[in-house]
Design a protein around this motif. Structure first.
Motif, PDB file in Angstrom:
ATOM      1  N   MET A  74       0.768  -1.400  -0.007  1.00  0.00           N
ATOM      2  CA  MET A  74      -0.139   0.198  -0.002  1.00  0.00           C
ATOM      3  C   MET A  74       0.705   1.287  -0.033  1.00  0.00           C
ATOM      4  O   MET A  74       0.272   2.269  -0.642  1.00  0.00           O
ATOM      5  CB  MET A  74      -0.945   0.249   1.227  1.00  0.00           C
ATOM      6  N   PRO A  75       1.857   1.364   0.943  1.00  0.00           N
ATOM      7  CA  PRO A  75       2.815   2.636   0.636  1.00  0.00           C
ATOM      8  C   PRO A  75       2.934   3.038  -0.761  1.00  0.00           C
ATOM      9  O   PRO A  75       3.016   4.117  -1.162  1.00  0.00           O
ATOM     10  CB  PRO A  75       4.007   2.275   1.297  1.00  0.00           C
ATOM     11  N   PHE A  76       3.517   2.025  -1.568  1.00  0.00           N
ATOM     12  CA  PHE A  76       3.761   2.311  -2.946  1.00  0.00           C
ATOM     13  C   PHE A  76       2.707   2.736  -3.623  1.00  0.00           C
ATOM     14  O   PHE A  76       2.646   3.626  -4.581  1.00  0.00           O
ATOM     15  CB  PHE A  76       4.327   1.233  -3.633  1.00  0.00           C
ATOM     16  N   LEU A  77       1.373   2.390  -3.677  1.00  0.00           N
ATOM     17  CA  LEU A  77      -0.007   2.850  -4.224  1.00  0.00           C
ATOM     18  C   LEU A  77      -0.065   4.278  -3.776  1.00  0.00           C
ATOM     19  O   LEU A  77      -0.319   5.207  -4.725  1.00  0.00           O
ATOM     20  CB  LEU A  77      -1.062   1.949  -3.606  1.00  0.00           C
ATOM     21  N   TRP A  78      -0.056   4.587  -2.413  1.00  0.00           N
ATOM     22  CA  TRP A  78      -0.348   6.099  -1.865  1.00  0.00           C
ATOM     23  C   TRP A  78       0.838   7.043  -2.668  1.00  0.00           C
ATOM     24  O   TRP A  78       0.434   8.125  -2.881  1.00  0.00           O
ATOM     25  CB  TRP A  78      -0.251   6.138  -0.479  1.00  0.00           C
ATOM     26  N   LEU A  79       2.026   6.445  -2.764  1.00  0.00           N
ATOM     27  CA  LEU A  79       3.208   7.212  -3.331  1.00  0.00           C
ATOM     28  C   LEU A  79       2.923   7.566  -4.831  1.00  0.00           C
ATOM     29  O   LEU A  79       3.044   8.649  -5.117  1.00  0.00           O
ATOM     30  CB  LEU A  79       4.414   6.671  -3.264  1.00  0.00           C
ATOM     31  N   ARG A  80       2.334   6.457  -5.217  1.00  0.00           N
ATOM     32  CA  ARG A  80       1.968   6.984  -6.839  1.00  0.00           C
ATOM     33  C   ARG A  80       0.911   7.650  -7.064  1.00  0.00           C
ATOM     34  O   ARG A  80       0.844   8.596  -8.022  1.00  0.00           O
ATOM     35  CB  ARG A  80       1.714   5.454  -7.644  1.00  0.00           C
ATOM     36  N   VAL A  81      -0.001   7.720  -6.141  1.00  0.00           N
ATOM     37  CA  VAL A  81      -1.047   8.700  -6.149  1.00  0.00           C
ATOM     38  C   VAL A  81      -0.616   9.943  -6.021  1.00  0.00           C
ATOM     39  O   VAL A  81      -0.800  11.187  -6.688  1.00  0.00           O
ATOM     40  CB  VAL A  81      -2.277   8.473  -5.265  1.00  0.00           C
ATOM     41  N   ALA A  82       0.262  10.308  -5.012  1.00  0.00           N
ATOM     42  CA  ALA A  82       0.990  11.324  -4.910  1.00  0.00           C
ATOM     43  C   ALA A  82       1.647  11.906  -5.963  1.00  0.00           C
ATOM     44  O   ALA A  82       1.489  13.190  -6.401  1.00  0.00           O
ATOM     45  CB  ALA A  82       1.771  11.364  -3.474  1.00  0.00           C
ATOM     46  N   LEU A  83       2.225  10.896  -6.648  1.00  0.00           N
ATOM     47  CA  LEU A  83       3.063  11.446  -7.981  1.00  0.00           C
ATOM     48  C   LEU A  83       2.062  11.857  -8.917  1.00  0.00           C
ATOM     49  O   LEU A  83       2.512  12.958  -9.653  1.00  0.00           O
ATOM     50  CB  LEU A  83       3.860  10.101  -8.494  1.00  0.00           C
ATOM     51  N   ALA A  84       1.123  11.649  -9.189  1.00  0.00           N
ATOM     52  CA  ALA A  84      -0.028  11.870 -10.006  1.00  0.00           C
ATOM     53  C   ALA A  84      -0.406  13.340  -9.663  1.00  0.00           C
ATOM     54  O   ALA A  84      -0.648  14.230 -10.632  1.00  0.00           O
ATOM     55  CB  ALA A  84      -1.198  10.993 -10.198  1.00  0.00           C
ATOM     56  N   CYS A  85      -0.606  13.623  -8.274  1.00  0.00           N
ATOM     57  CA  CYS A  85      -0.995  14.912  -8.056  1.00  0.00           C
ATOM     58  C   CYS A  85       0.193  15.879  -8.371  1.00  0.00           C
ATOM     59  O   CYS A  85       0.056  17.053  -8.810  1.00  0.00           O
ATOM     60  CB  CYS A  85      -1.333  15.013  -6.512  1.00  0.00           C
ATOM     61  N   TYR A  86       1.558  15.763  -8.044  1.00  0.00           N
ATOM     62  CA  TYR A  86       2.651  16.351  -8.325  1.00  0.00           C
ATOM     63  C   TYR A  86       2.860  16.631  -9.896  1.00  0.00           C
ATOM     64  O   TYR A  86       3.659  17.349 -10.197  1.00  0.00           O
ATOM     65  CB  TYR A  86       4.014  15.504  -7.861  1.00  0.00           C
ATOM     66  N   ALA A  87       2.270  15.586 -10.598  1.00  0.00           N
ATOM     67  CA  ALA A  87       2.527  15.843 -12.071  1.00  0.00           C
ATOM     68  C   ALA A  87       1.743  17.092 -12.432  1.00  0.00           C
ATOM     69  O   ALA A  87       2.068  17.719 -13.242  1.00  0.00           O
ATOM     70  CB  ALA A  87       1.612  14.672 -12.793  1.00  0.00           C
ATOM     71  N   VAL A  88       0.478  17.540 -11.689  1.00  0.00           N
ATOM     72  CA  VAL A  88      -0.138  18.830 -12.104  1.00  0.00           C
ATOM     73  C   VAL A  88       0.842  20.050 -11.640  1.00  0.00           C
ATOM     74  O   VAL A  88       0.999  21.048 -12.580  1.00  0.00           O
ATOM     75  CB  VAL A  88      -1.345  18.685 -11.255  1.00  0.00           C
TER      76      VAL A  88
END
Length: 271
Positions: free
Chosen positions: A1-15
């Motif tokens: 799960m930590p990797f999943l949340w990190l990748r969601v954060a990555l998608a937000c940072y992409a903005v």
């Protein structure tokens, strides 16, 4: 799960990354606001990822370069958001957002090498060393970003080329102040981090080898950091000279970080 949340954060940072790219050519208040709120959301998911990783891995989580890079990205965002609350400008994000996105992307790519830990190492001091050093790095990144923007705006003002990125930048004095205050905040963290590292080395190896590449380069980086603080606080350096020195300190920090892979006392190895 930590990797999943990190990748969601990555998608937000992409903005935020998109905002940085668009800001190079034209101003967009709407995109700036969207990027700011996306970054807030990204920080929430990022924090969840770090907390879950800490619960799964324990205190040694920072000995993984994956987690170190993830925490560094999060701390850079924290420093940026504090600067935004004080100065009400997202302009440093033009530099900060791409750096945070890149660090998070590398961290989210998968498991990375771990810090080689000899038997008997004092984990509490080691964690303090790494966390403090990363906090110093985060402040240095913001200072570098502000210095880079200062040089860009000064150049555009002299050439009388308005528009684009210039339209989103605050006054030169504000940008300079962001860089200066970032230095004052980051220097104590960097200093305490190096002291904690010396304690770890002394307790583990019985000595501090100042000729070790990592230790030598870290001391040189700290010396440049000290020079920046001294010249700005005592000698009154501002503007272009201070910006060039901040860029030099940032380069020194990158070189010191790369020494993690070939230092005998402080090396990342494949797990």
């Amino acid at each position: 799960m930590p990797f999943l949340w990190l990748r969601v954060a990555l998608a937000c940072y992409a903005v935020g990354l998109l905002y940085a790219l668009v800001a190079l050519t034209r101003a967009s208040d709407l995109l700036g606001k969207v990027a700011l709120h996306a970054s807030y959301l990204g920080m929430v998911f990022h924090l969840v990822s770090l907390v879950e990783e800490a619960q799964l891995s324990g205190q040694v989580m920072l000995t993984s370069i994956h987690n170190a890079e993830s925490l560094l990205a999060f701390l850079i965002m924290v420093v940026f958001m504090v600067a935004y609350l004080v100065y009400k400008t997202t302009s440093p994000g033009i530099v900060v957002f791409p750096v945070v996105f890149l660090l998070t992307l590398v961290a989210a790519a998968g498991q990375q090498p771990f810090l080689q830990m000899p038997a008997g190492v004092r984990e509490g001091w080691l964690i303090a060393h790494i966390a403090l050093i990363l906090a110093g790095y985060a402040a240095l990144v913001l200072s570098f970003g502000a210095s880079l923007l200062y040089l860009i705006q000064e150049s555009m003002l002299k050439s009388k080329r308005p528009g684009g990125i210039l339209a989103r930048l605050p006054a030169l004095e504000v940008i300079d102040d962001i860089g200066y205050r970032s230095l004052l905040v980051g220097f104590p963290f960097m200093t305490l981090g190096l002291i904690a590292g010396a304690i770890v080395a002394q307790a583990t190896f019985g000595r501090v080898n100042f000729l070790d590449p990592k230790i030598l380069l870290s001391i040189l980086m700290w010396a440049v950091y000290l020079l920046m603080v001294y010249t700005r606080w005592t000698a009154g350096w501002r503007g272009r000279r201070a910006a060039y020195l901040a860029a030099g300190a940032f380069v020194a920090a990158l070189i010191a970080w790369s020494a993690n892979y070939f230092s005998a006392m402080h090396r990342f190895v494949q797990s």
